[in-house]
Scaffold this motif. Structure first.
Motif, short mmCIF file in Angstrom:
data_model
loop_
_atom_site.label_atom_id
_atom_site.label_comp_id
_atom_site.label_asym_id
_atom_site.label_seq_id
_atom_site.Cartn_x
_atom_site.Cartn_y
_atom_site.Cartn_z
N ARG A 1 0.84 -0.97 0.15
CA ARG A 1 -0.39 0.05 -0.26
C ARG A 1 0.57 0.79 -0.30
O ARG A 1 1.78 1.14 0.59
CB ARG A 1 -0.88 0.08 0.90
N ALA B 1 -4.85 6.87 -0.31
CA ALA B 1 -5.28 5.58 -0.35
C ALA B 1 -5.58 4.83 -1.36
O ALA B 1 -6.05 5.64 -2.68
CB ALA B 1 -6.98 6.65 0.05
N ASP B 2 -5.72 3.84 -1.38
CA ASP B 2 -5.99 2.54 -2.83
C ASP B 2 -5.28 2.54 -3.97
O ASP B 2 -5.15 2.04 -4.88
CB ASP B 2 -7.31 3.42 -3.49
N GLY C 1 -7.15 -8.02 -4.86
CA GLY C 1 -8.04 -6.45 -4.01
C GLY C 1 -7.71 -5.89 -5.79
O GLY C 1 -8.78 -4.64 -5.77
N LEU C 2 -7.13 -6.16 -6.44
CA LEU C 2 -7.67 -5.24 -8.33
C LEU C 2 -8.60 -6.24 -8.74
O LEU C 2 -7.92 -7.20 -10.36
CB LEU C 2 -6.07 -5.36 -8.53
N GLN D 1 -10.41 -4.84 -11.32
CA GLN D 1 -10.90 -4.24 -12.42
C GLN D 1 -10.53 -5.15 -14.16
O GLN D 1 -9.79 -5.86 -13.55
CB GLN D 1 -9.28 -2.78 -12.91
N ASP E 1 -3.80 12.72 -6.05
CA ASP E 1 -5.02 12.17 -5.54
C ASP E 1 -6.30 13.47 -5.46
O ASP E 1 -5.68 14.23 -4.76
CB ASP E 1 -5.26 11.19 -4.09
N SER F 1 -11.81 11.99 -1.28
CA SER F 1 -11.05 10.95 -0.58
C SER F 1 -10.36 11.68 0.93
O SER F 1 -9.65 12.92 1.44
CB SER F 1 -9.40 10.91 -1.67
N TRP G 1 -0.24 0.96 -9.51
CA TRP G 1 -1.64 0.56 -10.11
C TRP G 1 -2.74 2.85 -9.39
O TRP G 1 -2.20 2.58 -7.96
CB TRP G 1 -2.75 -0.04 -9.03
N PRO H 1 -5.56 4.48 -9.01
CA PRO H 1 -7.13 4.60 -9.31
C PRO H 1 -7.71 5.43 -10.01
O PRO H 1 -7.01 6.46 -10.58
CB PRO H 1 -7.41 4.57 -7.68
N VAL I 1 -15.79 10.35 -4.88
CA VAL I 1 -15.74 9.18 -4.35
C VAL I 1 -16.83 8.40 -4.28
O VAL I 1 -17.71 8.52 -3.64
CB VAL I 1 -14.49 9.13 -3.80
#
Ligand SMILES: Cc1cn([C@H]2C[C@H](O)[C@@H](COP(=O)(O)OP(=O)(O)O[C@H]3O[C@H](C)C(=O)[C@H](O)[C@H]3O)O2)c(=O)[nH]c1=O
Length: 185
Positions: free
Chosen positions: A5, A9-10, A39-40, A42, A87, A92, A112, A114, A185
């Motif tokens: 991580r 976030a995310d 967790g991905l 998409q 972000d 968020s 990744w 988002p 979001v």
């Protein structure tokens, strides 16, 4: 495969395995089932590749506005880049915050990004080859750019202004505006 991580976030840093033998190596650079377990989940609909011939090329900061916002799985297959994401998702907990990471042929890491983030990178070597999977197709009308050295964002790039190579479009990008460019979001 290693998953980490990041401070915003995310966003995730994913490092797939490289299986080496006397000929070289083999790597599954994407696997829907394995990435979903991490967790991905998409669905990717477009693969991109850009090659920058010189060190010091900055591409970005770019995004596409909803409903064309793109999630991106970014990796550097040859050379090295300093990658940065911001972000801009209204609501968020890390809105307006940025994080950077080096992606390279050597570390084999993937970022990744988002949907709802500005994305950009600076090449650290010549002939940097960047591959990225996108969760939505290119939509030129929905594309927005923000100046790489936006005072509002305060990104500390690993390169001086005099050494940067920009596209015409990026050299004319506007300052980041908190009132204008965000996603809910
Ligand atoms: C992004 C894109 C561009 N194009 C065309 C448009 C131009 O004729 C040419 C170069 O486009 P651009 O100068 O926008 O390319 P980059 O500066 O590398 O932009 C990318 O760089 C940052 C880091 C990103 O995260 C985005 O994916 C993307 O905006 O390719 C396409 O045909 N399809 C596409 O998906």
């Amino acid at each position: 495969m290693r998953i980490e991580r990041l401070a915003v976030a995310d966003a995730l840093l994913i490092t797939p395995s490289r299986l080496t033998d006397s000929r070289g190596f083999f790597s599954e650079t994407y696997n829907a089932e394995r990435y979903a377990e991490a967790g991905l989940e998409q669905v990717f609909v477009q693969d991109n590749q850009s090659v920058s011939y010189q060190k010091g090329v900055v591409r970005g900061l770019h995004c596409q506005l909803p409903p064309h916002a793109q999630g991106k799985l970014v990796r550097c297959a040859h050379g090295a880049i300093w990658d940065v994401i911001v972000d801009i998702r209204h609501g968020s907990p890390t809105y307006g915050q940025w994080v950077s990471t080096e992606l390279s042929e050597e570390n084999w890491s993937q970022l990744w990004v988002p949907p709802g983030f500005l994305h950009g990178f600076c090449t650290l070597t010549e002939n940097s080859e960047v591959h990225y999977k996108c969760t939505a197709p290119y939509d030129k009308a929905a594309e927005r750019t923000v100046r790489w050295n936006s005072a509002e964002l305060g990104i500390t790039w690993p390169i001086s202004k005099n050494d940067i190579i920009l596209s015409e479009k990026d050299s004319q990008a506007p300052e980041f505006s908190r009132s204008e460019l965000w996603f809910h979001v």
